[in-house]
Design an enzyme around this catalytic site. Structure first.
Site, PDB file in Angstrom:
ATOM      1  NE  ARG A 146       3.002  -8.632   9.785  1.00 31.01           N
ATOM      2  CZ  ARG A 146       2.866  -7.026   9.027  1.00 31.01           C
ATOM      3  NH1 ARG A 146       3.935  -6.511   9.694  1.00 31.01           N
ATOM      4  NH2 ARG A 146       1.809  -7.315   8.654  1.00 31.01           N
ATOM      5  CD  GLU A 177      -3.090   1.817   2.045  1.00 33.07           C
ATOM      6  OE1 GLU A 177      -2.996   0.215   3.409  1.00 33.07           O
ATOM      7  OE2 GLU A 177      -3.867   2.001   2.626  1.00 33.07           O
ATOM      8  CE  LYS A 203       2.634   0.133   5.055  1.00 34.01           C
ATOM      9  NZ  LYS A 203       2.622  -0.255   3.949  1.00 34.01           N
TER      10      LYS A 203
HETATM   11  P1  ATP Z   1      -0.320  -2.293   6.559  1.00 35.13           P
HETATM   12  O1  ATP Z   1      -0.563  -1.756   8.424  1.00 35.13           O
HETATM   13  O2  ATP Z   1      -0.023  -0.127   6.103  1.00 35.13           O
HETATM   14  O3  ATP Z   1      -1.076  -2.042   5.778  1.00 35.13           O
HETATM   15  P2  ATP Z   1       1.557  -3.256   5.985  1.00 35.13           P
HETATM   16  O4  ATP Z   1       2.885  -3.495   6.171  1.00 35.13           O
HETATM   17  O5  ATP Z   1       0.774  -4.643   5.913  1.00 35.13           O
HETATM   18  O6  ATP Z   1       1.261  -2.352   6.368  1.00 35.13           O
HETATM   19  P3  ATP Z   1       1.839  -3.269   3.433  1.00 35.13           P
HETATM   20  O7  ATP Z   1       1.592  -2.252   2.412  1.00 35.13           O
HETATM   21  O8  ATP Z   1       0.023  -3.736   2.551  1.00 35.13           O
HETATM   22  O9  ATP Z   1       2.344  -2.495   4.312  1.00 35.13           O
HETATM   23  O10 ATP Z   1       2.933  -4.770   2.843  1.00 35.13           O
HETATM   24  C1  ATP Z   1       2.759  -5.400   1.406  1.00 35.13           C
HETATM   25  C2  ATP Z   1       3.663  -6.451   1.727  1.00 35.13           C
HETATM   26  O11 ATP Z   1       4.414  -6.256   2.483  1.00 35.13           O
HETATM   27  C3  ATP Z   1       2.095  -7.241   2.298  1.00 35.13           C
HETATM   28  O12 ATP Z   1       1.715  -9.172   1.826  1.00 35.13           O
HETATM   29  C4  ATP Z   1       2.294  -7.841   3.493  1.00 35.13           C
HETATM   30  O13 ATP Z   1       1.821  -9.043   4.256  1.00 35.13           O
HETATM   31  C5  ATP Z   1       4.265  -7.747   3.534  1.00 35.13           C
HETATM   32  N1  ATP Z   1       4.858  -7.749   4.794  1.00 35.13           N
HETATM   33  C6  ATP Z   1       4.116  -6.249   5.117  1.00 35.13           C
HETATM   34  N2  ATP Z   1       4.542  -6.183   6.602  1.00 35.13           N
HETATM   35  C7  ATP Z   1       5.232  -7.524   6.836  1.00 35.13           C
HETATM   36  C8  ATP Z   1       6.674  -7.598   7.607  1.00 35.13           C
HETATM   37  N3  ATP Z   1       7.291  -6.958   8.581  1.00 35.13           N
HETATM   38  N4  ATP Z   1       7.234  -8.949   7.513  1.00 35.13           N
HETATM   39  C9  ATP Z   1       7.116  -9.794   5.729  1.00 35.13           C
HETATM   40  N5  ATP Z   1       6.278  -9.103   5.586  1.00 35.13           N
HETATM   41  C10 ATP Z   1       5.551  -7.696   5.248  1.00 35.13           C
END
Ligand code: ATP
Ligand code: MG
Length: 561
Positions: free
Chosen positions: A270, A42, A280
């Protein structure tokens, strides 16, 4: 049965559980052997090392199995999204060494999703709810208690259609009404309790669609379908989406044509790291409130922060390889990440001399005005890296803490009457010091032994200590920025009774302004990595301008805690 073709560039190694699933799907001939993944950020912030873990998997699987990985911006919330983030995300992915096949945007599907919502309304599977967000939340129930049905749940199809279209026409204020799926308020899966599909957003133009849309799909109504529209075969995401998967499947069932194709969602753990936060929202707060110097502050766990700190793409990829992919959430020791960069830079970084807390050392028996170019080894780990010259003269700088007046027996550095070797130069013997009125040491005096020049036949005399040094006249002034943990506790997100900002380490940045570095560093370009001998790995900060040199400490030479 088909045979699996692994990309020629890929090594044979044991598979992680996701690769094992992918290989099984290939063997079974699913999707005609096609592999397609996507990375779906996002654009509401900068990427962090957790995202890097997802990137390595999404792009890595596609590379390994000769598939494609697309970049898809999940841009369904114009309130929080911005092109600044879109640009930085692309830059970071490229820097990590990956390239996407296509760029897609969830906003490309706004019309398709809207049409699908209309279809669901017509089939009696969606309704417009006029209750407040608060009331809806209260009616959700708990996993063991069924929710309460909305009084609007059974309004006629025609009324729902009319209201939803007027929501999109901009007739209603934000928050006034929403579109919900009509599924099951008693479902044991909370995500099935009439989830929200659409909300009104009128006040924020979208970075791509402008003011065309007044209603925007929720992530849960966009994500699964976007995968489906794009023909994704394996949709890899983090564990928290496991409970959303049945809902994505529910919507896809309603969309599906005869071909029976559907994306296969697989969840993995994660990445969390000690002494930092990975949300974020929290990272944005630190940036907005000036607690750090921007998204690429070298203390941040962002890809931009790590890059500026001196991390290499290879070190990040090696680290992610090492921690692997599992089904269990946990917190990884940041020391593992630091190990990865030490290992990479040990092999690659040029060794140079820099004195970060200088004190003058005068070689009293060395002729005034004489300069000798010594030969300094660039990297003892890499015989092909060669040498570079370093100027030696009568007046040098050494580290203040490499000298002690009343030294204990085990102090193998410089003290009165003792000998040390000056790296790549001579053995010297300390003969005295000069102090200022406050008793602080201003200058140290020593005599050198001309036959002990490094590389010469008679240089073999053994002394316990070797010090680094720079020539006073030939070295350059520099600023050095030392970084410590951003937070004082291992897991700031666990401390529920404290705001995470109270846990910030007040000493996470130390700036040293009177450092001296050898002239070789004149050639350094922003982001170049070096080993400052005996001190650590450093890189040139992009703030270095107009001849001013600024170095970041990437990591100390050894793990310090
Ligand atoms: P938000 O809370 O804004 O959704 P988010 O960290 O999930 O934050 P995204 O931009 O939706 O952010 O993440 C993009 C991709 O990265 C998603 O597929 C998510 O699963 C993965 N991702 C996000 N944070 C992690 C993490 N800490 N470890 C592994 N993968 C992650
Ligand atoms: Mg997300």
């Amino acid at each position: 049965m088909s045979e699996i073709k692994i990309n020629e560039g890929e090594e044979k190694r044991s598979l992680n559980f996701i690769e094992a699933i992918v290989e099984k799907d290939l063997v079974e001939g699913k999707n005609d052997g096609r592999i397609q993944t996507r990375f779906p950020p996002e654009p509401n912030g900068y990427l962090h090392i957790g995202h890097a873990k997802a990137i390595c998997l999404d792009f890595g699987i596609a590379e390994r199995y000769n598939g494609v990985c697309n970049l898809r911006f999940d841009d369904t919330n114009p309130v929080k999204e911005d092109v600044e983030y879109v640009d930085s995300i692309m830059e970071d992915i490229k820097w990590l060494g990956y390239s996407w096949h296509e760029i897609y945007y969830a906003s490309d599907y706004f019309q398709q999703l809207f049409d699908f919502a209309i279809l669901l309304i017509k089939e009696g599977k969606a309704y417009v709810d006029e209750q407040s967000a608060d009331t809806i939340a209260k009616q959700k129930g708990t996993p063991t208690q069924p929710g309460i049905e909305s009084p609007y749940r059974n309004r006629p199809v025609e009324e729902n259609l009319d209201l939803f279209q007027r929501m999109q026409a901009g007739e209603f204020e934000e928050g006034r009404m929403i579109l919900r799926a009509k599924i099951d308020m008693a479902s044991p899966n909370m995500h099935f309790r009439d989830p929200i599909m659409y909300r009104i957003i009128k006040e924020h133009p979208h970075h791509r669609t402008g003011t065309t849309w007044k209603v925007y799909p929720m992530y849960d109504f966009a994500h699964g379908q976007s995968d489906y529209f794009e023909d994704v075969t394996h949709s890899l995401c983090t564990l928290e989406f496991e409970v959303h998967r049945p809902l994505y499947d529910y919507f896809i069932d309603l969309l599906q044509k005869e071909d029976n194709y559907r994306p296969r969602q697989i969840e993995f753990n994660r990445l969390n790291l000690t002494y930092t936060v990975m949300s974020k929202r929290k990272l944005l707060q630190l940036v907005k409130e000036g607690k750090v110097n921007g998204w690429d502050d070298p203390r941040m766990p962002t890809v931009g922060g790590l890059r500026r700190r001196g991390y290499t793409p290879q070190s990040i990829r090696n680290f992610i390889d090492k921690i692997g992919y599992t089904k269990y959430d946990g917190v990884i020791d940041v020391a593992l990440l630091e190990h990865a960069i030490r290992e990479d830079l040990n092999a690659k970084a040029q060794r140079v001399s820099a004195v970060i807390d200088p004190v003058k050392l005068v070689i009293t028996n060395y002729p005034e005005g004489q300069v000798e170019m010594m030969e300094a080894v660039n990297n003892p780990e890499d015989t092909e890296a060669g040498t570079h010259p370093i100027a030696f003269s009568r007046e040098l700088y050494i580290e203040r803490d490499d000298f002690m007046e009343d030294a204990p027996k085990k102090f193998f550095r410089l003290s009165p009457g003792k000998e040390v070797r000056l790296k790549s130069a001579y053995i010297i013997k300390c003969t005295g010091v000069k102090k200022n009125d406050n008793g602080e040491i201003e200058e140290i005096y020593a005599e050198y032994d001309p036959v002990t020049k490094s590389g010469m036949p008679d240089s073999g005399r053994k002394v316990k200590g070797t010090l680094h040094w720079v020539s006073a006249e030939h070295s350059l002034p520099a600023e050095v920025r030392l970084y410590d943990r951003l937070f004082t506790v291992e897991n700031p997100s666990e401390e529920k009774d404290k705001d995470f900002q109270e846990l910030l380490n007040p000493n996470s940045l130390t700036i040293l302004t009177h450092c001296r570095v050898e002239a070789e560093l004149q050639k350094a370009k922003p982001f170049d990595n070096f080993q400052f001998q005996r001190i650590g790995y450093f890189n040139l900060d992009p703030d270095s301008k107009d001849g001013k040199l600024i170095f970041n400490r990437t990591v100390s030479l050894k793990q310090s805690f």
